[in-house]
Design a protein around this motif. Structure first.
Motif, PDB file in Angstrom:
ATOM      1  N   SER A 113       0.858  -1.182   0.000  1.00  0.00           N
ATOM      2  CA  SER A 113       0.000   0.000   0.000  1.00  0.00           C
ATOM      3  C   SER A 113       0.893   1.229   0.000  1.00  0.00           C
ATOM      4  CB  SER A 113      -0.907  -0.002   1.236  1.00  0.00           C
ATOM      5  OG  SER A 113      -1.699   1.166   1.249  1.00  0.00           O
ATOM      6  N   GLY A 116      -1.806   5.730  -1.169  1.00  0.00           N
ATOM      7  CA  GLY A 116      -3.218   5.589  -1.488  1.00  0.00           C
ATOM      8  C   GLY A 116      -3.541   4.540  -2.518  1.00  0.00           C
ATOM      9  N   GLY A 117      -2.527   3.836  -3.004  1.00  0.00           N
ATOM     10  CA  GLY A 117      -2.786   2.795  -3.993  1.00  0.00           C
ATOM     11  C   GLY A 117      -2.026   1.526  -3.654  1.00  0.00           C
TER      12      GLY A 117
END
Length: 272
Positions: A113, A116-117
């Motif tokens: 992670s 945010g992705g």
């Protein structure tokens, strides 16, 4: 003859090397695959092959295109190579490719992670500089297939010239001649009353600026000592001629010895 006695139900794969470190010779990927076919017919074991193309992976596609060692061989499921050897890039770059995405086990992929992705990664560490990758990309674009072919062919031609000259010297027997990657090794012939060995020749060549290691072969062949030359981009034919001249000069000097050279604390000249 390829031994199959080490392949059983616990074997997770067989590694074939395209350019063995000690001599530069290719291991016969296609013949290894055929041996594994026979094992599967006899036992039902389906054993896959990983090809370590650290050097040959950047040589064979350009100057030996008919040699089957890659995904043309059905049992080859992954191939690794090193850009910093014959990829013409400085140290620090290597990669591995799989036949299909499904052949890379999901358990080896880390999903991180990040900002945010989710980023999937297959690496020893997460953050690494990208300079080597950029340079490799540049070299591929700059030289193209034909450029790499010409570079590798030139190195190959120089290696064949060197091995041919050394083969003609009475003192040596070639282990191989550089027909695979531009790397070859030779042994010292037996000669009555010789006062020197390949380690002595290594030292004499070093005095003239040539780093040509002498070292024992691996387990079960440790009684055999060889000396090895690696030809890479930039080692010109003129340099090769200069080396042969110095080699003959060193041999002449050593042949003139009246007593053996000191051998205390003698160590192998082969180091990574």
């Amino acid at each position: 003859m390829i031994s199959t006695k080490y392949v059983d139900e616990n074997t997770i794969g067989v590694v074939a090397i395209m350019g063995v470190t000690y001599t530069g010779m290719y291991e016969p990927v296609e013949q290894i695959s055929e041996a594994l076919d026979r094992i599967e017919e006899r036992t039902g074991l389906d054993v896959r092959i990983h090809v370590d193309g650290a050097s040959g992976g950047m040589i064979a596609p350009f100057i030996q295109p008919d040699l089957a060692w890659d995904f043309r061989v059905k049992r080859v499921y992954s191939i690794s190579t090193s850009g910093h050897k014959y990829g013409l890039v400085y140290p620090g770059l290597g990669w591995v490719v799989w036949r299909e995405t499904a052949d890379l086990p999901e358990s080896l992929i880390f999903k991180v992670s990040y900002l945010g992705g989710e980023m999937p990664t297959f690496a020893l560490n997460f953050s690494r500089p990208g300079a080597q990758v950029l340079l490799q990309y540049y070299m591929f674009l700059r030289l193209g297939f034909d450029g790499y072919r010409r570079v590798q062919q030139t190195s190959h031609d120089v290696a064949k010239y060197l091995s041919g000259e050394i083969e003609q010297m009475d003192d040596f027997t070639l282990w191989n001649d550089g027909s695979d990657i531009p790397v070859f090794a030779w042994m010292l012939n037996d000669k009555p009353d010789r006062k020197w060995n390949l380690y002595d020749l290594q030292d004499r060549l070093r005095m003239k600026g040539w780093l040509v290691p002498a070292y024992p072969m691996p387990v079960d062949l440790t009684q055999v000592t060889v000396q090895r030359i690696v030809v890479r981009n930039g080692f010109s034919h003129d340099m090769a001629e200069a080396f042969i001249k110095d080699l003959k000069s060193c041999v002449k000097y050593l042949d003139g010895l009246r007593s053996p050279m000191p051998s205390e604390a003698r160590a192998s000249g082969f180091h990574h």
